[in-house]
Design a protein around this motif. Sequence first.
Motif, PDB file in Angstrom:
ATOM      1  N   ARG A   1      -5.772   6.757   6.418  1.00 35.50           N
ATOM      2  CA  ARG A   1      -4.921   7.684   5.038  1.00 35.50           C
ATOM      3  C   ARG A   1      -5.653   7.342   3.653  1.00 35.50           C
ATOM      4  O   ARG A   1      -5.371   8.058   2.693  1.00 35.50           O
ATOM      5  N   LYS A   2      -6.457   6.400   3.530  1.00 37.05           N
ATOM      6  CA  LYS A   2      -6.970   5.851   2.262  1.00 37.05           C
ATOM      7  C   LYS A   2      -7.995   6.748   1.539  1.00 37.05           C
ATOM      8  O   LYS A   2      -8.879   7.350   2.150  1.00 37.05           O
ATOM      9  N   LEU A   3      -7.496   7.473   0.581  1.00 39.58           N
ATOM     10  CA  LEU A   3      -7.994   8.539  -0.367  1.00 39.58           C
ATOM     11  C   LEU A   3      -8.045   9.803   0.393  1.00 39.58           C
ATOM     12  O   LEU A   3      -8.829  10.567   0.071  1.00 39.58           O
ATOM     13  N   LYS A   4      -7.161   9.863   1.391  1.00 42.10           N
ATOM     14  CA  LYS A   4      -7.096  11.170   1.985  1.00 42.10           C
ATOM     15  C   LYS A   4      -5.467  11.597   2.286  1.00 42.10           C
ATOM     16  O   LYS A   4      -5.560  12.851   2.498  1.00 42.10           O
ATOM     17  N   ALA A   5      -4.759  10.857   1.663  1.00 45.39           N
ATOM     18  CA  ALA A   5      -3.397  11.250   1.603  1.00 45.39           C
ATOM     19  C   ALA A   5      -2.655  10.606   0.613  1.00 45.39           C
ATOM     20  O   ALA A   5      -2.962   9.851  -0.250  1.00 45.39           O
ATOM     21  N   VAL A   6      -1.529  11.114   0.278  1.00 44.65           N
ATOM     22  CA  VAL A   6      -0.650  10.830  -0.948  1.00 44.65           C
ATOM     23  C   VAL A   6       0.415   9.755  -0.516  1.00 44.65           C
ATOM     24  O   VAL A   6       0.600   9.395   0.790  1.00 44.65           O
ATOM     25  N   LEU A   7       0.951   9.173  -1.476  1.00 49.01           N
ATOM     26  CA  LEU A   7       1.866   7.919  -1.020  1.00 49.01           C
ATOM     27  C   LEU A   7       3.134   8.728  -0.144  1.00 49.01           C
ATOM     28  O   LEU A   7       3.455   9.757  -0.304  1.00 49.01           O
ATOM     29  N   ASN A   8       3.477   7.763   0.690  1.00 43.32           N
ATOM     30  CA  ASN A   8       4.932   8.123   1.554  1.00 43.32           C
ATOM     31  C   ASN A   8       5.994   7.567   0.861  1.00 43.32           C
ATOM     32  O   ASN A   8       6.213   6.378   0.885  1.00 43.32           O
ATOM     33  N   PRO A   9       6.934   8.347   0.266  1.00 42.16           N
ATOM     34  CA  PRO A   9       8.172   7.711  -0.517  1.00 42.16           C
ATOM     35  C   PRO A   9       9.079   7.233   0.590  1.00 42.16           C
ATOM     36  O   PRO A   9      10.039   6.508  -0.028  1.00 42.16           O
ATOM     37  N   GLN A  10       8.965   7.359   1.835  1.00 40.92           N
ATOM     38  CA  GLN A  10       9.945   6.751   2.849  1.00 40.92           C
ATOM     39  C   GLN A  10       9.285   5.351   3.105  1.00 40.92           C
ATOM     40  O   GLN A  10      10.181   4.751   3.754  1.00 40.92           O
ATOM     41  N   ASN A  11       8.201   4.838   2.683  1.00 40.54           N
ATOM     42  CA  ASN A  11       7.652   3.701   3.002  1.00 40.54           C
ATOM     43  C   ASN A  11       7.887   3.019   1.718  1.00 40.54           C
ATOM     44  O   ASN A  11       7.596   3.222   0.634  1.00 40.54           O
ATOM     45  N   GLU A  12       8.864   1.651   1.764  1.00 43.11           N
ATOM     46  CA  GLU A  12       9.380   0.902   0.405  1.00 43.11           C
ATOM     47  C   GLU A  12       7.980   0.495  -0.130  1.00 43.11           C
ATOM     48  O   GLU A  12       8.057   0.643  -1.489  1.00 43.11           O
ATOM     49  N   ASP A  13       7.061  -0.034   0.018  1.00 40.93           N
ATOM     50  CA  ASP A  13       5.886  -0.400  -0.401  1.00 40.93           C
ATOM     51  C   ASP A  13       5.339   0.576  -1.371  1.00 40.93           C
ATOM     52  O   ASP A  13       4.977   0.414  -2.494  1.00 40.93           O
ATOM     53  N   GLU A  14       5.210   1.898  -0.659  1.00 35.86           N
ATOM     54  CA  GLU A  14       4.330   3.033  -1.188  1.00 35.86           C
ATOM     55  C   GLU A  14       5.234   3.448  -2.410  1.00 35.86           C
ATOM     56  O   GLU A  14       4.876   3.862  -3.136  1.00 35.86           O
ATOM     57  N   LEU A  15       6.709   3.533  -2.291  1.00 30.50           N
ATOM     58  CA  LEU A  15       7.417   4.103  -3.165  1.00 30.50           C
ATOM     59  C   LEU A  15       7.603   3.278  -4.169  1.00 30.50           C
ATOM     60  O   LEU A  15       7.278   3.524  -5.429  1.00 30.50           O
ATOM     61  N   ASN A  16       7.287   1.800  -4.188  1.00 30.68           N
ATOM     62  CA  ASN A  16       7.243   0.864  -5.278  1.00 30.68           C
ATOM     63  C   ASN A  16       5.964   1.136  -5.963  1.00 30.68           C
ATOM     64  O   ASN A  16       5.848   0.875  -7.250  1.00 30.68           O
ATOM     65  N   ALA A  17       4.967   1.413  -5.298  1.00 30.83           N
ATOM     66  CA  ALA A  17       3.386   1.641  -5.817  1.00 30.83           C
ATOM     67  C   ALA A  17       4.000   2.862  -6.922  1.00 30.83           C
ATOM     68  O   ALA A  17       3.294   2.766  -8.022  1.00 30.83           O
ATOM     69  N   ALA A  18       4.530   3.788  -6.389  1.00 29.94           N
ATOM     70  CA  ALA A  18       4.656   5.056  -7.164  1.00 29.94           C
ATOM     71  C   ALA A  18       5.682   4.768  -8.445  1.00 29.94           C
ATOM     72  O   ALA A  18       5.164   5.394  -9.545  1.00 29.94           O
ATOM     73  N   LYS A  19       6.358   3.922  -8.369  1.00 32.27           N
ATOM     74  CA  LYS A  19       7.455   3.500  -9.301  1.00 32.27           C
ATOM     75  C   LYS A  19       6.599   2.656 -10.307  1.00 32.27           C
ATOM     76  O   LYS A  19       6.895   2.974 -11.603  1.00 32.27           O
ATOM     77  N   ARG A  20       5.773   1.712 -10.097  1.00 34.22           N
ATOM     78  CA  ARG A  20       4.684   0.897 -10.999  1.00 34.22           C
ATOM     79  C   ARG A  20       4.075   1.817 -11.726  1.00 34.22           C
ATOM     80  O   ARG A  20       4.038   1.731 -13.025  1.00 34.22           O
ATOM     81  N   ILE A  21       3.322   2.938 -11.076  1.00 35.57           N
ATOM     82  CA  ILE A  21       2.560   3.839 -11.774  1.00 35.57           C
ATOM     83  C   ILE A  21       3.401   4.622 -12.737  1.00 35.57           C
ATOM     84  O   ILE A  21       3.133   4.913 -14.190  1.00 35.57           O
ATOM     85  N   CYS A  22       4.554   5.308 -12.272  1.00 31.69           N
ATOM     86  CA  CYS A  22       5.254   6.085 -13.162  1.00 31.69           C
ATOM     87  C   CYS A  22       6.061   5.460 -14.398  1.00 31.69           C
ATOM     88  O   CYS A  22       6.147   5.692 -15.284  1.00 31.69           O
ATOM     89  N   LYS A  23       6.409   4.106 -14.197  1.00 22.69           N
ATOM     90  CA  LYS A  23       6.780   3.366 -15.206  1.00 22.69           C
ATOM     91  C   LYS A  23       5.836   3.137 -16.452  1.00 22.69           C
ATOM     92  O   LYS A  23       6.115   3.119 -17.515  1.00 22.69           O
ATOM     93  N   LYS A  24       4.529   2.778 -15.880  1.00 17.47           N
ATOM     94  CA  LYS A  24       3.448   2.550 -16.797  1.00 17.47           C
ATOM     95  C   LYS A  24       3.075   3.900 -17.852  1.00 17.47           C
ATOM     96  O   LYS A  24       3.208   3.953 -18.929  1.00 17.47           O
ATOM     97  N   ILE A  25       3.060   5.125 -16.951  1.00 21.14           N
ATOM     98  CA  ILE A  25       3.168   6.538 -17.406  1.00 21.14           C
ATOM     99  C   ILE A  25       4.263   6.789 -18.445  1.00 21.14           C
ATOM    100  O   ILE A  25       4.214   7.090 -19.647  1.00 21.14           O
ATOM    101  N   ALA A  26       5.547   6.450 -17.909  1.00 26.17           N
ATOM    102  CA  ALA A  26       6.851   6.672 -18.999  1.00 26.17           C
ATOM    103  C   ALA A  26       6.788   5.677 -20.133  1.00 26.17           C
ATOM    104  O   ALA A  26       7.192   6.275 -21.157  1.00 26.17           O
TER     105      ALA A  26
END
Length: 150
Positions: free
Chosen positions: A68-93
Amino acid sequence: MKSIYNILLTVLLLILMSVFVIPQKNSVPPQEENQIHNAVEELFKLSKQKNYEKAAALIVYNGEDSNRKLKAVLNPQNEDELNAAKRICKKIAALLNVSEKYSIKEIVNENNQERKITKVEVTFLNAGQELLITLKFVKLPSGYALLEIN
């Protein structure tokens, strides 16, 4: 004669280094530039709305799974991947909240050995001060996805 040979050898080595070692930059076609603009706008909007599940679809997976590395997007059903999305979004926000406005300054392709990366320079403006942030995107079948922000 030996000095001419050394000069030619040095020039040849510099040319080879510029071709193979130094990442090549080139312009982005207008259609791809529009796709990048849309991806940035959507990611910024979702970050402000704290919609991390939808934002995950705009962030590339960069974990340990080589399939999946560099071939797929984050899976929001996976807690670790959702947390990664949260960290990035909070930085952008946070950047958006302290800025009056932002603008995309430059979009260029960088070719490295792994894959093509599109670098987007965004300037955030507040009280006459500018903060330059670099976003790096990769193109997936689903569209452009954020690889890194710094």
